[in-house]
Scaffold this motif. Structure first.
Motif, PDB file in Angstrom:
ATOM      1  N   TRP A   1       0.776  -1.034   0.022  1.00 56.20           N
ATOM      2  CA  TRP A   1       0.045  -0.245   0.032  1.00 56.20           C
ATOM      3  C   TRP A   1       0.938   1.453   0.003  1.00 56.20           C
ATOM      4  CZ3 TRP A   1       0.935   2.978   4.320  1.00 56.20           C
ATOM      5  CH2 TRP A   1       1.302   2.132   5.567  1.00 56.20           C
ATOM      6  N   SER A   2       2.183   1.180  -0.199  1.00 63.10           N
ATOM      7  CA  SER A   2       3.234   2.294  -0.301  1.00 63.10           C
ATOM      8  C   SER A   2       2.936   3.024  -1.283  1.00 63.10           C
ATOM      9  CB  SER A   2       4.400   1.905   0.096  1.00 63.10           C
ATOM     10  OG  SER A   2       5.268   3.000  -0.062  1.00 63.10           O
ATOM     11  N   PRO A   3       2.705   4.229  -1.637  1.00 67.43           N
ATOM     12  CA  PRO A   3       2.714   4.893  -2.583  1.00 67.43           C
ATOM     13  C   PRO A   3       3.983   5.229  -3.453  1.00 67.43           C
ATOM     14  CG  PRO A   3       2.413   6.435  -1.027  1.00 67.43           C
ATOM     15  CD  PRO A   3       2.508   5.239  -0.274  1.00 67.43           C
ATOM     16  N   MET A   4       5.258   4.983  -2.772  1.00 70.59           N
ATOM     17  CA  MET A   4       6.292   5.164  -3.230  1.00 70.59           C
ATOM     18  C   MET A   4       6.950   3.894  -3.601  1.00 70.59           C
ATOM     19  SD  MET A   4       6.226   7.694  -1.230  1.00 70.59           S
ATOM     20  CE  MET A   4       6.245   7.098   0.497  1.00 70.59           C
ATOM     21  N   GLU A   5       6.103   2.762  -3.731  1.00 68.20           N
ATOM     22  CA  GLU A   5       6.467   1.233  -4.240  1.00 68.20           C
ATOM     23  C   GLU A   5       6.296   1.686  -5.782  1.00 68.20           C
ATOM     24  OE1 GLU A   5       7.350  -2.220  -5.822  1.00 68.20           O
ATOM     25  OE2 GLU A   5       8.010  -1.478  -3.738  1.00 68.20           O
ATOM     26  N   ILE A   6       7.104   1.132  -6.646  1.00 70.78           N
ATOM     27  CA  ILE A   6       6.961   1.382  -8.075  1.00 70.78           C
ATOM     28  C   ILE A   6       5.992   0.373  -8.479  1.00 70.78           C
ATOM     29  CG2 ILE A   6       8.908  -0.448  -8.397  1.00 70.78           C
ATOM     30  CD1 ILE A   6       8.128   2.937 -10.611  1.00 70.78           C
ATOM     31  N   MET A   7       5.880  -0.784  -8.117  1.00 72.74           N
ATOM     32  CA  MET A   7       4.969  -1.727  -8.435  1.00 72.74           C
ATOM     33  C   MET A   7       3.327  -1.088  -8.465  1.00 72.74           C
ATOM     34  SD  MET A   7       6.421  -4.400  -9.730  1.00 72.74           S
ATOM     35  CE  MET A   7       5.074  -5.059 -10.216  1.00 72.74           C
ATOM     36  N   VAL A   8       3.168  -0.242  -7.384  1.00 69.16           N
ATOM     37  CA  VAL A   8       1.829   0.204  -7.052  1.00 69.16           C
ATOM     38  C   VAL A   8       1.513   1.446  -8.099  1.00 69.16           C
ATOM     39  CG1 VAL A   8       0.548   1.703  -5.534  1.00 69.16           C
ATOM     40  CG2 VAL A   8       1.862  -0.193  -4.457  1.00 69.16           C
ATOM     41  N   GLY A   9       2.492   2.271  -8.180  1.00 72.22           N
ATOM     42  CA  GLY A   9       2.522   3.224  -9.255  1.00 72.22           C
ATOM     43  C   GLY A   9       2.126   2.832 -10.530  1.00 72.22           C
ATOM     44  N   ILE A  10       2.961   1.701 -11.233  1.00 65.43           N
ATOM     45  CA  ILE A  10       2.851   0.869 -12.418  1.00 65.43           C
ATOM     46  C   ILE A  10       1.293   0.653 -12.557  1.00 65.43           C
ATOM     47  CG2 ILE A  10       3.237  -0.706 -13.817  1.00 65.43           C
ATOM     48  CD1 ILE A  10       6.303  -0.633 -12.854  1.00 65.43           C
ATOM     49  N   VAL A  11       0.636   0.095 -11.618  1.00 68.24           N
ATOM     50  CA  VAL A  11      -0.466  -0.612 -11.850  1.00 68.24           C
ATOM     51  C   VAL A  11      -1.763   0.524 -11.809  1.00 68.24           C
ATOM     52  CG1 VAL A  11      -2.216  -2.197 -10.625  1.00 68.24           C
ATOM     53  CG2 VAL A  11       0.142  -2.860 -10.738  1.00 68.24           C
ATOM     54  N   VAL A  12      -1.523   1.484 -10.848  1.00 70.64           N
ATOM     55  CA  VAL A  12      -2.291   2.513 -10.709  1.00 70.64           C
ATOM     56  C   VAL A  12      -2.394   3.276 -12.143  1.00 70.64           C
ATOM     57  CG1 VAL A  12      -2.678   4.941  -9.672  1.00 70.64           C
ATOM     58  CG2 VAL A  12      -2.156   3.088  -8.427  1.00 70.64           C
ATOM     59  N   ASP A  13      -1.345   3.472 -12.728  1.00 67.97           N
ATOM     60  CA  ASP A  13      -1.313   4.270 -14.188  1.00 67.97           C
ATOM     61  C   ASP A  13      -2.027   3.343 -15.147  1.00 67.97           C
ATOM     62  OD1 ASP A  13      -0.226   6.614 -13.169  1.00 67.97           O
ATOM     63  OD2 ASP A  13       1.521   6.165 -13.488  1.00 67.97           O
ATOM     64  N   ALA A  14      -1.523   2.047 -15.183  1.00 64.29           N
ATOM     65  CA  ALA A  14      -1.957   1.102 -16.267  1.00 64.29           C
ATOM     66  C   ALA A  14      -3.487   0.802 -16.265  1.00 64.29           C
ATOM     67  CB  ALA A  14      -1.274  -0.088 -16.199  1.00 64.29           C
TER      68      ALA A  14
END
Length: 318
Positions: free
Chosen positions: A46-59
């Motif tokens: 659930w960390s917003p700094m985790e790159i996997m979270v960012g990639i999935v949110v954008d995709a």
């Protein structure tokens, strides 16, 4: 902030190694491997700094705030299960600590700092969402742009702005010139993903997912085991999610993208606890002098439990 969790893993493992010197190495290594890596994985989903979270949110095009309650739910559910299992696993092992007076000496100060940190993290998330909404930026770009000014303002409140700028500049100058591995990873991943989308190979890879289109639970399970299988052969979850996003893109019109997104995030971070070539597993291997595959075997049950809870949450969203 990107490496704060890795620093916490290294620090906590050093403390545990020092304080568990009287415990047998096999038991000590098992305890350290489970407790620190499990905590890392449960935090990062659930960390917003985790790159996997960012990639999935954008995709997927789904807001981070929409993901956050579900990711927290998965994190706390797995945490409760893990605490119960670990308590029964280690309860028969005696441990002689340093005494209650020493352990409770600075408890209030620690709790106060934890509350402050949570407040600052919450404020950071608010600033990221406002920036993303006002300027119509992607989630990853909004996080990247907000990190520096937010950290600088924080350093002003702490009256350590000069120290922040001096150490930050020195670190930036040293680390920026050693990012070539990430450049190669992301450029090659981008080329591979886009080329894959233009070839027949994508159809072949999509076939197992398509034949189980009527059984979403199996599709979610395939996502998890794709992460695990490729992770055992050294494929980083970032590369895996790049391929999976191309494979699963047609399913966004059939199922709720948020459900697939939750599974992509949970599957990636669940695998981080058992992937023998992952950063956190490699760090633990060095600190405890274990074979990385021994850590994989130790943490694989946790990965399966973590992934199963993720499947359940994602299925509810589909």
């Amino acid at each position: 902030m990107t490496f704060l969790n890795l620093s916490a893993v290294n620090l906590s493992q050093g403390i545990l190694i020092d304080s568990l010197k009287t415990v047998k190495k096999r038991i000590r290594d098992r305890f350290i491997t489970r407790s620190t890596i499990h905590a890392y994985a449960l935090t990062m989903i659930w960390s917003p700094m985790e790159i996997m979270v960012g990639i999935v949110v954008d995709a997927t095009g789904v807001s981070y705030l929409s993901y956050l309650p579900w990711l927290l739910l998965v994190s706390f559910a797995v945490l409760i299960i893990d605490l119960y299992l670990e308590k029964h696993s280690f309860r028969s092992i005696p441990y002689k600590g340093q005494g209650m007076a020493h352990r409770h000496k600075v408890k209030k100060e620690i709790y106060l700092k934890m509350v402050k940190l949570l407040m600052v993290l919450g404020l950071f998330l608010v600033m990221v969402m406002i920036t993303s909404h006002w300027f119509q930026l992607s989630f990853i770009l909004a996080v990247t742009l907000v990190i520096f000014p937010f950290s600088f303002v924080w350093s002003l409140f702490m009256k350590k702005a000069f120290l922040f700028l001096r150490v930050g500049y020195k670190t930036w100058r040293q680390k920026t010139n050693h990012l070539q591995n990430f450049v190669v990873l992301f450029v090659s991943l981008s080329i591979f993903s886009n080329c894959l989308n233009q070839t027949e190979a994508l159809t072949w890879i999509q076939y197992p997912f398509i034949i189980f289109q009527e059984y979403p639970v199996i599709i979610l399970g395939l996502i998890l085991f794709t992460y695990i299988g490729l992770g055992l052969f050294g494929v980083h979850p970032i590369a895996t999610v790049g391929v999976l996003l191309e494979i699963l893109r047609p399913f966004f019109e059939v199922f709720n993208p948020m459900g697939i997104g939750v599974m992509l995030i949970v599957g990636a971070l669940a695998t981080a606890s058992s992937g023998p070539y992952g950063v956190v597993v490699t760090m633990t291997s060095i600190n405890t002098r274990q074979n990385p595959y021994a850590i994989t075997i130790t943490n694989l049950p946790f990965t399966l439990i973590f992934g199963s809870i993720g499947i359940a949450a994602a299925y509810l969203l589909l």
